[in-house]
Write a protein that holds these residues in place. Structure first.
Motif, PDB file in Angstrom:
ATOM      1  N   VAL A  52       5.911   3.047   8.733  1.00  0.00           N
ATOM      2  CA  VAL A  52       5.465   4.354   8.249  1.00  0.00           C
ATOM      3  C   VAL A  52       5.466   4.386   6.718  1.00  0.00           C
ATOM      4  CG1 VAL A  52       6.063   6.802   8.176  1.00  0.00           C
ATOM      5  CG2 VAL A  52       6.144   5.583  10.320  1.00  0.00           C
ATOM      6  N   VAL A  55       2.204   3.007   5.557  1.00  0.00           N
ATOM      7  CA  VAL A  55       1.133   3.995   5.700  1.00  0.00           C
ATOM      8  C   VAL A  55       1.252   5.071   4.625  1.00  0.00           C
ATOM      9  CG1 VAL A  55       0.156   5.748   7.240  1.00  0.00           C
ATOM     10  CG2 VAL A  55       0.954   3.573   8.180  1.00  0.00           C
ATOM     11  N   GLY A  56       2.483   5.533   4.397  1.00  0.00           N
ATOM     12  CA  GLY A  56       2.698   6.582   3.396  1.00  0.00           C
ATOM     13  C   GLY A  56       2.312   6.148   2.001  1.00  0.00           C
ATOM     14  N   SER A  76       4.980  16.181  -0.269  1.00  0.00           N
ATOM     15  CA  SER A  76       6.047  15.264   0.149  1.00  0.00           C
ATOM     16  C   SER A  76       7.431  15.859  -0.094  1.00  0.00           C
ATOM     17  CB  SER A  76       5.912  13.930  -0.588  1.00  0.00           C
ATOM     18  OG  SER A  76       6.000  14.105  -1.990  1.00  0.00           O
ATOM     19  N   LEU A 106       7.280   8.860   5.669  1.00  0.00           N
ATOM     20  CA  LEU A 106       6.047   9.372   5.053  1.00  0.00           C
ATOM     21  C   LEU A 106       6.358  10.156   3.784  1.00  0.00           C
ATOM     22  CD1 LEU A 106       3.992  10.582   8.157  1.00  0.00           C
ATOM     23  CD2 LEU A 106       3.388   8.733   6.581  1.00  0.00           C
ATOM     24  N   ALA A 110       5.407   8.899  -0.117  1.00  0.00           N
ATOM     25  CA  ALA A 110       4.489   9.695  -0.927  1.00  0.00           C
ATOM     26  C   ALA A 110       5.149  10.201  -2.209  1.00  0.00           C
ATOM     27  CB  ALA A 110       3.969  10.867  -0.099  1.00  0.00           C
TER      28      ALA A 110
END
Length: 409
Positions: A52, A55-56, A76, A106, A110
C-alpha cells in the motif's frame, strides 16, 4: 517564508507522530503480543502495508505534479481518523489490524511525499532547501522519539489496542497546519500533455484521471533513467534499504525472543533511534550545500549498516541501545541529504513523480525480503538473519561509494 517553514515542519511532525505511534507499537505490537502471531503472520501484515505504501507514493507523486502538494497533505492528514475509528470501535483482530495498516500506509505515504516536495514549491534557494529539508527531517525523527514513547506509555499503562487513540489528537493537528500552508508556486504542466486531440476534451473527466496519473509517473521514470545522478540516487535508495526489509517481520520477534523484553521496549528503543536521528538531521542542516554529495550519502549508508550490526548482534539490551543510537545518527543525516540531492537533480515539474519513485525504491526494497525472512528465520534463527541483513547494508554502501564519486563529478 518563516511562517510557511514552521507550518510545514509542524504538519510533518504531527503526521509522523501519528504514524510512528501506531506503526511499531500499535500494528506490529498488537500482532506480536496481543494476537500472538509468528514471523509469517507479522510478515503478511507488513507486506500488505508496504504494498500500500508503494501505491500511496505513486498516487501522491502524480497528484502533486497535477495539483501541488497542499491538497495531498491535507487529505493525508485527515485519513488516519478512519484508522482510529476502526481500531477503537471493533474488537482487535487480524482483519482490523490489516485494515488499519492499509489506511495508515496510504496516509503515511502521501503525507511524507507531500512534505518532501513542498520545499521546492516555497523556495529555489539551495541553502534554504538544505535548511528546510534538515528541519523536516529533524521533525520526523522528533516524532520517532515522542511517538513510540507515548505509545509505549499507553501500552504499558493500558493496552496496545488503545495506542490508536493517539490518532484522534495527531490527525486534526496535522490537518490544521496543512490548511494554513500557502499553495506555493507550481510550474508543473497542467492536464495530460499526451492528450492533444479534441476527443480528449469530450472524454468524461473521471476516465482521464487514471491515464493522466500513469503518464505522469511514466514521465517521472523517464526523468530518472535519463539522469545519471537520479539513477544513482535510485540505486542507493533501493540497495541501501534492501537489508532492512527483514527487520519489519523479525524485529519484534528479536525483542521478544532474543532480548526477552516486553512490548513497551519496542517504544523505548525506537525512541533512541529518534534521538540519534535528530542529531544526524541537525548535523546535516549545518553542512554547506557543496558538501551535500552522493559519496557522503554512501558513507552514511556504511555507518548505518554498522550501527544495525551492533543493534542486533548481541542479546544485550545495552548493545541494542548503542546500536540504535549509531543507526539513528546515520539515518537522520541520510534523509535530508537524499532529499536535497533529489531536489537538486530534478525540475519542479516532475519533482512529485520523481520523489515518489525514489520512495517506491525504498519501500520495494523493504518489501521483497519479507517474502523470504520468515523461512530464513525458521532455518537459521531470527538473530543471524538480522545480523546478515544489517551487514549487507554496510556492504552495499561501500560498493556504491566508488560509483557515486564518478557520477557526482
Amino acid at each position: 517564508m518563516v511562517k510557511s517553514r514552521a507550518l510545514l515542519v509542524a504538519a510533518g511532525f504531527f503526521n509522523q507522530l501519528g504514524f510512528q505511534s501506531v506503526y511499531f507499537v500499535g500494528i506490529i505490537g498488537c500482532a506480536t503480543y496481543a494476537l500472538g502471531l509468528g514471523a509469517a503472520g507479522v510478515s503478511a501484515l507488513v507486506f500488505a502495508l508496504n504494498v500500500v505504501l508503494l501505491v500511496g507514493y505513486s498516487l501522491a507523486g502524480a497528484l502533486i505534479d497535477r495539483m501541488g502538494p497542499k491538497p495531498v497533505l491535507l487529505a493525508s492528514s485527515l485519513a488516519p481518523l478512519a484508522a482510529a475509528a476502526l481500531t477503537l470501535a471493533l474488537p482487535m483482530s487480524f482483519l482490523v489490524l490489516l485494515s488499519c495498516a492499509l489506511v495508515m500506509g496510504l496516509a503515511g505515504a502521501a503525507a511524507s511525499t507531500a512534505v518532501e516536495t513542498y520545499p521546492r514549491y516555497l523556495t529555489g534557494s539551495e541553502p534554504e532547501l538544505v535548511r528546510m529539508n534538515s528541519l523536516n527531517s529533524t521533525a520526523t525523527f522528533a516524532a520517532v522519539i515522542v511517538g513510540p514513547l507515548a505509545a509505549g506509555a499507553v501500552a504499558d499503562a493500558f493496552s496496545t489496542a488503545l495506542v490508536f487513540s493517539l490518532l484522534l489528537a495527531t490527525a486534526p493537528a496535522a490537518a490544521l497546519c496543512a490548511c494554513a500552508m500557502p499553495a506555493g508556486s507550481c510550474h508543473a504542466e497542467k492536464g495530460n500533455p499526451a492528450e492533444t486531440d479534441g476527443a480528449a476534451e469530450n472524454r468524461d473527466p473521471a476516465e482521464q484521471v487514471a491515464p493522466s496519473l500513469l503518464s505522469q509517473l511514466a514521465s517521472g521514470a523517464r526523468t530518472i533513467i535519463a539522469s545519471p545522478a537520479l539513477l544513482m540516487l535510485f540505486a542507493i535508495g533501493f540497495l541501501g534499504n534492501l537489508g532492512f526489509g527483514a527487520f519489519d517481520s523479525l524485529e519484534s520477534l528479536f525483542y521478544r525472543d532474543v532480548l526477552q523484553v516486553g512490548a513497551e521496549w519496542m517504544g523505548w528503543l525506537t525512541a533512541i533511534v529518534g534521538v540519534g536521528a535528530m542529531l544526524g538531521s541537525v548535523a546535516a542542516g549545518r553542512l554547506r550545500a557543496q558538501r551535500v554529495t552522493m559519496p557522503l550519502l554512501c558513507a552514511l549508508l556504511v555507518l548505518e549498516g554498522l550501527g544495525a550490526v551492533l543493534y542486533v548482534g548481541t542479546p544485550l539490551v545495552a548493545c541494542a541501545c548503542a546500536g540504535q543510537l549509531v543507526l539513528g545518527v546515520a539515518n537522520g543525516a541520510i534523509m535530508p541529504v537524499r532529499v536535497t540531492l533529489t531536489q537538486r537533480s530534478c525540475g519542479i515539474e516532475r519533482l512529485g513523480s520523481v520523489s515518489a519513485l525514489m520512495r517506491v525504491a525504498l519501500s520495494s526494497a523493504g518489501t521483497l525480503p519479507l517474502l523470504a525472512a520468515p523461512f530464513l528465520a525458521d532455518a537459521f534463527g531470527v538473530q543471524p538473519v538480522l545480523v546478515v541483513a544489517s551487514a549487507s547494508v554496510a556492504v552495499a554502501g561501500a560498493a556504491l561509494l566508488a560509483a557515486s564519486r564518478r557520477v557526482d563529478d
